[in-house]
Design a protein around this motif. Structure first.
Motif, PDB file in Angstrom:
ATOM      1  N   ALA A 155      -9.546   5.754   2.169  1.00 48.41           N
ATOM      2  CA  ALA A 155     -10.346   6.746   2.897  1.00 48.41           C
ATOM      3  C   ALA A 155      -9.661   7.229   4.170  1.00 48.41           C
ATOM      4  CB  ALA A 155     -11.709   6.151   3.248  1.00 48.41           C
ATOM      5  N   SER A 156      -8.638   6.520   4.620  1.00 48.02           N
ATOM      6  CA  SER A 156      -7.989   6.866   5.885  1.00 48.02           C
ATOM      7  C   SER A 156      -7.025   8.046   5.734  1.00 48.02           C
ATOM      8  CB  SER A 156      -7.227   5.646   6.429  1.00 48.02           C
ATOM      9  OG  SER A 156      -6.473   5.991   7.565  1.00 48.02           O
ATOM     10  N   LYS A 157      -7.039   8.937   6.705  1.00 50.40           N
ATOM     11  CA  LYS A 157      -6.091  10.052   6.709  1.00 50.40           C
ATOM     12  C   LYS A 157      -4.674   9.566   6.985  1.00 50.40           C
ATOM     13  CE  LYS A 157      -9.462  13.522   8.240  1.00 50.40           C
ATOM     14  NZ  LYS A 157      -9.811  14.504   9.296  1.00 50.40           N
ATOM     15  N   ALA A 158      -4.559   8.390   7.600  1.00 47.73           N
ATOM     16  CA  ALA A 158      -3.244   7.864   7.964  1.00 47.73           C
ATOM     17  C   ALA A 158      -2.424   7.425   6.762  1.00 47.73           C
ATOM     18  CB  ALA A 158      -3.410   6.684   8.926  1.00 47.73           C
ATOM     19  N   THR A 159      -3.073   7.199   5.626  1.00 48.44           N
ATOM     20  CA  THR A 159      -2.350   6.715   4.450  1.00 48.44           C
ATOM     21  C   THR A 159      -1.813   7.840   3.571  1.00 48.44           C
ATOM     22  OG1 THR A 159      -4.429   6.484   3.242  1.00 48.44           O
ATOM     23  CG2 THR A 159      -3.603   4.537   4.377  1.00 48.44           C
ATOM     24  N   GLU A 160      -1.938   9.066   4.035  1.00 52.44           N
ATOM     25  CA  GLU A 160      -1.296  10.215   3.390  1.00 52.44           C
ATOM     26  C   GLU A 160      -1.772  10.432   1.952  1.00 52.44           C
ATOM     27  OE1 GLU A 160       2.800   9.177   3.772  1.00 52.44           O
ATOM     28  OE2 GLU A 160       2.762   9.201   5.962  1.00 52.44           O
ATOM     29  N   GLY A 161      -3.059  10.220   1.730  1.00 48.24           N
ATOM     30  CA  GLY A 161      -3.626  10.490   0.416  1.00 48.24           C
ATOM     31  C   GLY A 161      -3.374   9.428  -0.633  1.00 48.24           C
ATOM     32  N   ARG A 162      -2.863   8.288  -0.250  1.00 50.58           N
ATOM     33  CA  ARG A 162      -2.611   7.220  -1.213  1.00 50.58           C
ATOM     34  C   ARG A 162      -3.886   6.410  -1.467  1.00 50.58           C
ATOM     35  NH1 ARG A 162       3.132   4.392   0.484  1.00 50.58           N
ATOM     36  NH2 ARG A 162       4.162   6.244   1.348  1.00 50.58           N
ATOM     37  N   THR A 163      -3.930   5.754  -2.629  1.00 51.66           N
ATOM     38  CA  THR A 163      -4.985   4.780  -2.869  1.00 51.66           C
ATOM     39  C   THR A 163      -4.557   3.452  -2.232  1.00 51.66           C
ATOM     40  OG1 THR A 163      -4.010   4.145  -4.995  1.00 51.66           O
ATOM     41  CG2 THR A 163      -5.701   5.870  -5.016  1.00 51.66           C
ATOM     42  N   GLY A 164      -5.491   2.511  -2.198  1.00 51.33           N
ATOM     43  CA  GLY A 164      -5.174   1.249  -1.543  1.00 51.33           C
ATOM     44  C   GLY A 164      -4.217   0.374  -2.322  1.00 51.33           C
ATOM     45  N   THR A 198     -13.239  -1.107 -12.484  1.00 53.94           N
ATOM     46  CA  THR A 198     -13.658   0.256 -12.808  1.00 53.94           C
ATOM     47  C   THR A 198     -14.383   0.903 -11.636  1.00 53.94           C
ATOM     48  OG1 THR A 198     -13.805  -0.209 -15.180  1.00 53.94           O
ATOM     49  CG2 THR A 198     -15.123   1.633 -14.344  1.00 53.94           C
ATOM     50  N   GLU A 199     -15.239   0.133 -10.979  1.00 55.98           N
ATOM     51  CA  GLU A 199     -15.940   0.656  -9.810  1.00 55.98           C
ATOM     52  C   GLU A 199     -14.963   1.069  -8.718  1.00 55.98           C
ATOM     53  OE1 GLU A 199     -19.090  -0.907  -6.364  1.00 55.98           O
ATOM     54  OE2 GLU A 199     -18.755  -2.091  -8.180  1.00 55.98           O
ATOM     55  N   LEU A 200     -13.960   0.224  -8.462  1.00 54.74           N
ATOM     56  CA  LEU A 200     -12.956   0.530  -7.446  1.00 54.74           C
ATOM     57  C   LEU A 200     -12.123   1.748  -7.836  1.00 54.74           C
ATOM     58  CD1 LEU A 200     -11.767  -3.092  -6.613  1.00 54.74           C
ATOM     59  CD2 LEU A 200     -13.015  -1.559  -5.090  1.00 54.74           C
ATOM     60  N   ARG A 201     -11.798   1.857  -9.121  1.00 55.18           N
ATOM     61  CA  ARG A 201     -11.009   3.006  -9.579  1.00 55.18           C
ATOM     62  C   ARG A 201     -11.796   4.300  -9.431  1.00 55.18           C
ATOM     63  NH1 ARG A 201     -10.898   1.772 -14.314  1.00 55.18           N
ATOM     64  NH2 ARG A 201     -12.240   3.402 -15.195  1.00 55.18           N
ATOM     65  N   LYS A 202     -13.072   4.282  -9.808  1.00 54.67           N
ATOM     66  CA  LYS A 202     -13.895   5.490  -9.694  1.00 54.67           C
ATOM     67  C   LYS A 202     -14.137   5.886  -8.243  1.00 54.67           C
ATOM     68  CE  LYS A 202     -16.262   5.186 -14.156  1.00 54.67           C
ATOM     69  NZ  LYS A 202     -17.574   5.042 -14.853  1.00 54.67           N
ATOM     70  N   GLU A 203     -14.109   4.912  -7.354  1.00 52.26           N
ATOM     71  CA  GLU A 203     -14.255   5.201  -5.928  1.00 52.26           C
ATOM     72  C   GLU A 203     -12.967   5.751  -5.317  1.00 52.26           C
ATOM     73  OE1 GLU A 203     -15.454   1.578  -4.115  1.00 52.26           O
ATOM     74  OE2 GLU A 203     -17.491   1.616  -4.924  1.00 52.26           O
ATOM     75  N   GLY A 204     -11.858   5.655  -6.070  1.00 53.53           N
ATOM     76  CA  GLY A 204     -10.572   6.117  -5.548  1.00 53.53           C
ATOM     77  C   GLY A 204      -9.869   5.083  -4.700  1.00 53.53           C
ATOM     78  N   ALA A 205     -10.339   3.818  -4.746  1.00 56.08           N
ATOM     79  CA  ALA A 205      -9.738   2.772  -3.929  1.00 56.08           C
ATOM     80  C   ALA A 205      -8.456   2.227  -4.547  1.00 56.08           C
ATOM     81  CB  ALA A 205     -10.736   1.632  -3.727  1.00 56.08           C
ATOM     82  N   ARG A 220       6.226   4.450  -6.479  1.00 54.66           N
ATOM     83  CA  ARG A 220       6.201   5.917  -6.454  1.00 54.66           C
ATOM     84  C   ARG A 220       5.514   6.434  -5.186  1.00 54.66           C
ATOM     85  NH1 ARG A 220       3.166   5.577 -11.225  1.00 54.66           N
ATOM     86  NH2 ARG A 220       4.374   4.750 -12.953  1.00 54.66           N
ATOM     87  N   LEU A 221       5.185   5.490  -4.292  1.00 53.65           N
ATOM     88  CA  LEU A 221       4.569   5.819  -3.000  1.00 53.65           C
ATOM     89  C   LEU A 221       3.223   6.532  -3.155  1.00 53.65           C
ATOM     90  CD1 LEU A 221       7.750   6.992  -1.022  1.00 53.65           C
ATOM     91  CD2 LEU A 221       6.748   4.701  -1.157  1.00 53.65           C
ATOM     92  N   THR A 222       2.447   6.084  -4.153  1.00 55.19           N
ATOM     93  CA  THR A 222       1.103   6.648  -4.319  1.00 55.19           C
ATOM     94  C   THR A 222       0.012   5.631  -3.963  1.00 55.19           C
ATOM     95  OG1 THR A 222       1.027   6.041  -6.672  1.00 55.19           O
ATOM     96  CG2 THR A 222       1.862   8.248  -6.114  1.00 55.19           C
ATOM     97  N   THR A 223       0.424   4.398  -3.626  1.00 56.19           N
ATOM     98  CA  THR A 223      -0.513   3.401  -3.120  1.00 56.19           C
ATOM     99  C   THR A 223       0.084   2.759  -1.876  1.00 56.19           C
ATOM    100  OG1 THR A 223       0.399   1.518  -4.351  1.00 56.19           O
ATOM    101  CG2 THR A 223      -1.285   2.832  -5.473  1.00 56.19           C
ATOM    102  N   VAL A 224      -0.735   1.964  -1.203  1.00 56.81           N
ATOM    103  CA  VAL A 224      -0.269   1.244  -0.009  1.00 56.81           C
ATOM    104  C   VAL A 224       0.174  -0.166  -0.373  1.00 56.81           C
ATOM    105  CG1 VAL A 224      -0.923   0.466   2.313  1.00 56.81           C
ATOM    106  CG2 VAL A 224      -1.830   2.617   1.424  1.00 56.81           C
ATOM    107  N   SER A 225      -0.288  -0.689  -1.496  1.00 58.56           N
ATOM    108  CA  SER A 225       0.031  -2.078  -1.847  1.00 58.56           C
ATOM    109  C   SER A 225       0.115  -2.266  -3.362  1.00 58.56           C
ATOM    110  CB  SER A 225      -1.037  -3.025  -1.275  1.00 58.56           C
ATOM    111  OG  SER A 225      -2.300  -2.803  -1.898  1.00 58.56           O
ATOM    112  N   ASP A 226       0.631  -3.431  -3.755  1.00 59.63           N
ATOM    113  CA  ASP A 226       0.762  -3.753  -5.176  1.00 59.63           C
ATOM    114  C   ASP A 226       0.838  -5.259  -5.333  1.00 59.63           C
ATOM    115  OD1 ASP A 226       1.148  -3.364  -7.952  1.00 59.63           O
ATOM    116  OD2 ASP A 226       3.317  -3.598  -7.709  1.00 59.63           O
TER     117      ASP A 226
END
Length: 428
Positions: free
Chosen positions: A184-193, A237-244, A265-271
């Motif tokens: 949800a943060s703007k600082a993460t540049e549109g990435r999911t968690g 599934t709940e987390l995925r639908k929330e965009g987390a 691919r720099l589309t999330t903050v963690s793995d």
């Protein structure tokens, strides 16, 4: 492997058609001048090969009556070639083994019972790690090094998002809340968690263990029910639908390399990943790369464990079992060999060798060492090596969750489908 219902024992025979060529580094293993010849094969990279060859020269200097011929390859090629050799009754005298090969090779009569060779010392190896190489009460393989799961993350983005950093003892609810806040943060540049953990059998196992359950029982039966798996996949599934966490099209592109993960691919903050492979994120994430422990259950129960990164075993058909055992003992327990090999196969499983090696580690090996230190005495023993069929079931697990993430099946439908296939694969 996706959707393959063929049993693991049949898979071993089928790989006869796969072929595969190992990169030779030595002779033909037949020995020369009356010497005993041993063939030793492993998977790895050129650095591991160079260190291994140096250690072998030391062994041969001390044992001039033994000649070691070697070969190595990348993991996929190695795995196929070893299976071909094993199925043809020509397994190398000494071989490097993966966790998921132990049960299959032991019960197929391919591996030597190392417990019958007292010259192979095991007193300096953690008993929990040692037990992972035991099948039906016999020690068929010995752990070489250890690793554990981690959450690799971009600490720079995490800090910019104002989310409290992960700590030892944080819970799965804490983790889920952090993923929501990061996304949800703007600082993460549109990435999911995070990468969606629903597709990973490894993470599901750790989640299960933190709930007091297990992936398999001691009797090699499933240690969980369709209700357990449904609850896990409904949560994901709940987390995925929330965009987390990552979208379906991102997780289904994963191929086992860090570059093709959402974090790569720099589309999330963690793995989530095992600690050693996370070194591949360093060049992608940069100096902000950090490693965090996995979450625990609500009551503080850890699901995380130290897992052998690989094993050494010997062929049941070797003509020189005593020499093979002596060579394995050298690789695992000799201080000079330990200094040469370093952490090329992971943080050593031998307690004494590990303490000698740790102060000399550099780069990301030091990062992994520091990460592992925080868990000393805190984690439960690892589970036994997975039963036959687990390799195939890993693919089934991901395939069934793909159906969930694309909304072609409900979590309940997919969980029941998986349980049915798993019981058939395990012949329950």
């Amino acid at each position: 492997m996706r959707g393959n219902r063929t049993t693991a024992s049949c898979t071993l025979a089928i790989v006869l058609i796969l072929g595969g060529t190992l990169t030779g580094c030595g002779g033909d293993g037949g020995g020369s001048g009356g010497k005993v010849g041993l063939r030793f094969t492993w998977w790895g990279n050129p650095d591991r090969a160079a260190r291994t060859e140096q250690a072998i020269k030391l062994f041969e200097k001390r044992h001039p009556d033994i000649d070691i011929s070697t070969s190595f390859a990348g993991f996929d090629t190695y795995k196929a070639k070893l299976a071909t050799q094993a199925a043809g009754g020509d397994a190398p005298d000494v071989m490097q083994l993966d966790y998921r090969q132990i049960d299959q090779y032991a019960t197929s009569g391919i591996l030597l019972d190392l417990g019958e060779h007292p010259q192979l010392r095991t007193s300096e190896i953690d008993k929990g790690l040692l037990a992972t190489g035991v099948v039906d009460g016999k020690q068929y393989a010995l752990p070489v090094a250890r690793g554990t799961e981690t959450m690799a993350y971009d600490a720079t983005l995490w800090r910019k998002a104002g989310v409290p950093p992960p700590t030892l003892g944080w819970t799965w609810d804490d983790w889920a809340d952090a993923m929501r806040r990061l996304a949800a943060s703007k600082a993460t540049e549109g990435r999911t968690g995070s990468t969606d953990p629903g597709q990973s059998e490894d993470i599901f196992e750790i989640w299960l263990r933190s709930q007091g359950k297990s992936l398999y029982t001691d009797g090699e039966r499933l240690g969980f029910t369709a209700d357990d798996l449904t609850r896990y996949w409904e949560w994901c599934t709940e987390l995925r639908k929330e965009g987390a966490v990552s979208r379906a099209e991102q997780t289904t592109q994963m191929d086992g390399t860090v570059e093709n993960t959402p974090l790569g691919r720099l589309t999330t903050v963690s793995d989530f990943n095992w600690d050693a492979p996370t070194s591949g994120y360093a060049a992608i994430v940069g100096e902000g790369l950090k490693l965090a422990p996995l979450p625990v259950g609500d009551d503080g129960t850890p699901g995380q464990y130290f897992k052998p990164s690989m094993f050494f075993g010997a062929s049941a058909k070797t003509e020189h079992p005593e020499e093979a055992a002596r060579f394995i003992d050298f690789l695992l327990n000799d201080k000079e060999a330990g200094a040469i090999l370093g952490a090329s196969r992971g943080i050593p499983a031998n307690d004494t060798i590990r303490q000698d090696v740790l102060p000399k580690l550099e780069g990301f090996d030091q990062v992994i060492s520091t990460y592992q230190k925080q868990f000393e005495g805190r984690l439960k023993d690892p589970p036994p090596a997975p039963p036959k069929g687990d390799t195939s079931l890993q693919g089934t697990f991901s395939r069934d969750y793909d159906q969930v993430s694309y909304e072609r099946m409900s979590p309940r439908e997919a969980a029941e489908d998986y349980i049915t296939e798993a019981k058939a694969e395990l012949r329950q």
